[in-house]
Scaffold this active site. Structure first.
Site, mmCIF file in Angstrom:
data_model
loop_
_atom_site.group_PDB
_atom_site.id
_atom_site.type_symbol
_atom_site.label_atom_id
_atom_site.label_comp_id
_atom_site.label_asym_id
_atom_site.label_seq_id
_atom_site.Cartn_x
_atom_site.Cartn_y
_atom_site.Cartn_z
ATOM 1 N N HIS A 121 21.626 -0.186 24.757
ATOM 2 C CA HIS A 121 22.456 1.008 24.901
ATOM 3 C C HIS A 121 23.791 0.691 25.570
ATOM 4 O O HIS A 121 23.968 -0.341 26.220
ATOM 5 C CB HIS A 121 21.712 2.108 25.672
ATOM 6 C CG HIS A 121 21.400 1.775 27.109
ATOM 7 N ND1 HIS A 121 22.288 1.988 28.143
ATOM 8 C CD2 HIS A 121 20.270 1.265 27.676
ATOM 9 C CE1 HIS A 121 21.729 1.616 29.284
ATOM 10 N NE2 HIS A 121 20.511 1.180 29.035
ATOM 11 N N CYS A 157 15.788 -1.845 30.193
ATOM 12 C CA CYS A 157 16.534 -1.800 28.933
ATOM 13 C C CYS A 157 17.769 -2.701 29.023
ATOM 14 O O CYS A 157 18.107 -3.214 30.094
ATOM 15 C CB CYS A 157 16.936 -0.369 28.611
ATOM 16 S SG CYS A 157 15.538 0.653 28.072
#
Length: 563
Positions: free
Chosen positions: A456, A475
């Site tokens: 992301h 992440c």
């Protein structure tokens, strides 16, 4: 003579011939070995436990199946004695160290001892010691099966030592490979054919040879502690620095090592070393650079061996085009036909929320994503902030939700007594709206997996300037999200870069399926070789080298069988 008497005599003679032929056949060397092999394996229990002296036969599944397929006929012995494939196998496992493996793990000494004993008896024309032939055939067969399994899928199953590691290891019928290798007399060729075919493995293999040559020449000298070394300095520490950088290949070996001046050429060599070790590149030997310079060559050799093992955990085909993230290098590469076409920095998980290792396929992306804050983060990180500042949620555009789907309802945070909320009774969901405060930035790239990890964007761009980038909750934050979005949507003519930016600017969450799924490989490499032959090393930020080193230092486990 009556007709039936003639028939009886013919049948009688035929029966005698069969009996005699079977008696002679049963006395051949291969059949004697065959019977002993069958008895050894059938009497070994379930699962079988077979020893040759103090050597354990490791393959408890494939080996019995292999012999059963052959009706226990020996693999490396016929009626004349030992087959030529024996020497081919011994030669191949003797070179296992070139793959970062240990030849002794494949019974090498025991095989050579028994082989020598058999050959001496043959020279002295002594009767065959059938037990020795049986022992040798078992050891050779086990050596092939285990070595083949290690080349094909790695010596260690990473999931047994690290729950955050999911490997897509290659599989094959090892017993069938051995059978074909014997039939075609291609022991060495077929074993080498099981090695990873990727260029990265071959280059790391060459690096291992290079660093072993450095070790044979006497390694590199340790540089004594002291103040920073920089251009213009003089002294014995400068001479030691030159010697080290010549040994590592960062400095011209023809340079006059006795000259104790830190000149421009030495400064460039230091910068080259720093770049290869992901250090701050300034040409100055400070404490971090000095520490990296003083790591012994044996440790670097082991680091290379461990990363060769990791290559063996990968699928044979990574994909014609794929995304590769090297956690330890904080970098992402988009690769086409084996060559990177986009490279960018990434931010990975902290030591306490480590990014896992796995492969999957990216199938969609989300523009202007909401952040559905994981419950663990909501409890561990956000709850304490909410208690301290009742306006925290409003400032961050965070909503309190309960229920799912059509039953979802928003809860007014002022109606909750946060002082009484704990991990046990926290039954809310936190969702942050899209916008400049959202930690997912303007796009997230999804490849659904059991770890709930994805790529992301991030609003915290300044973190990409750091050398060590372990700031996420697991992440992976990417430096160039627009470039990556444009690339993965490239097959779709509707999603030009301009259209992507326009959709982002409207602030509405939008899910876009990819025209083609793209393999994503999240890996952990602390050593690799560039195409120019220079070897890159990275710090073991999560301690995964240490875990693997401990596992690789043990004898092969009893359960080392591969399909």
């Amino acid at each position: 003579m009556r007709k039936f008497e003639k028939i009886f005599i013919v049948l009688f003679i035929f029966g005698i011939q069969i009996f005699l032929s079977r008696s002679i056949f049963s006395e051949t060397l291969s059949n004697k070995v065959r019977e002993r092999l069958r008895n050894r394996i059938e009497s070994a229990g379930i699962p079988p436990e077979i020893f040759v002296g103090d050597e354990l036969i490791y393959s408890t599944v494939i080996l019995p199946q292999f012999y059963e397929r052959r009706t226990y006929y020996p693999a490396f012995i016929d009626d004349t004695g030992l087959l030529s494939q024996v020497n081919s196998l011994i030669k191949t496992i003797s070179e296992a160290d070139k793959e970062g493996l240990i030849p002794e793990d494949y019974h090498l000494s025991k095989i050579n001892d028994i082989l020598s004993n058999i050959q001496q008896n043959q020279k002295k024309k002594k009767p065959h010691n059938i037990g020795r032939f049986v022992d040798l055939d078992l050891l050779l067969t086990d050596a092939f099966l285990i070595y083949a399994a290690h080349l094909l899928a790695g010596r260690i199953n990473p999931e047994t030592i690290d729950s955050e590691w999911h490997a897509n290891r290659r599989e094959a019928d090892i017993g069938e490979i051995l059978q074909k290798s014997l039939e075609l007399n291609k022991i060495e060729e077929n074993l080498k054919g099981l090695l990873p075919s990727q260029e990265g493995y071959a280059m790391l293999r060459n690096a291992l040879l290079h660093y072993r040559e450095i070790a044979l020449k006497g390694c590199w000298s340790s540089i004594p502690d002291g103040t920073k070394l920089k251009k213009g300095d003089r002294g014995t520490r400068v001479i030691a620095l030159k010697a080290s950088l010549i040994a590592t290949g960062d400095l011209d070996k023809n340079l006059n090592i006795s000259d104790d001046i830190f000149d421009g050429e030495l400064e460039q060599a230091v910068k080259k070393f720093q770049k290869r070790h992901n250090l701050y590149v300034d040409g100055v030997v400070g404490p971090f650079t000095l520490s990296a310079l003083n790591i012994p060559v044996d440790e670097r050799i082991r680091q290379i061996e461990l990363n060769m093992e990791r290559w063996r955990w990968l699928p044979q085909d990574l994909g014609q085009r794929y995304i590769l993230v090297n956690i330890a290098n904080f970098e992402l590469d988009v690769v086409e036909n084996g060559r990177p076409v986009i490279t960018m920095s990434v931010i990975v998980g902290t030591q306490y929320r480590r990014t896992p290792v796995f492969s999957d396929k990216m199938s969609y992306l989300v523009l202007n994503p909401y952040w559905h804050i994981p419950t663990s983060i909501a409890i561990k990180d956000k709850l304490i902030l909410i208690r301290k500042d009742p306006a925290f949620l409003a400032k961050g555009n965070i909503k309190i939700l309960q229920g799912w789907g059509t039953e979802t309802k928003e809860i007014d945070p002022d109606t909750i007594d946060w002082s009484g909320i704990t991990a046990k009774n926290f039954n809310y969901r936190l969702r942050q709206d899209p916008g400049h405060l959202n930690p997912l930035g303007r796009v997230k790239f999804m490849f659904p997996n059991k770890f709930d990890v994805y790529l992301h964007d991030t609003p915290f761009k300044e973190l990409f300037t750091k050398t060590k980038r372990t700031f996420s909750s697991g992440c992976i934050r990417v430096e160039k999200p627009i470039d990556l979005a444009e690339y993965v949507l490239k097959p779709s003519p509707d999603w030009t870069r301009l259209n992507i930016l326009t959709a982002m600017d409207n602030g509405t969450e939008q899910t876009i399926g990819l025209p083609e799924k793209i393999p994503v490989h999240i890996l952990y490499w602390t050593a690799w070789s560039d195409k120019d032959g220079s070897v890159q090393f990275r710090n073991d930020i999560y301690g995964r080298d240490r875990l693997l080193d401990e596992a690789m230092s043990c004898k092969p486990p009893h359960f080392m069988d591969t399909k």
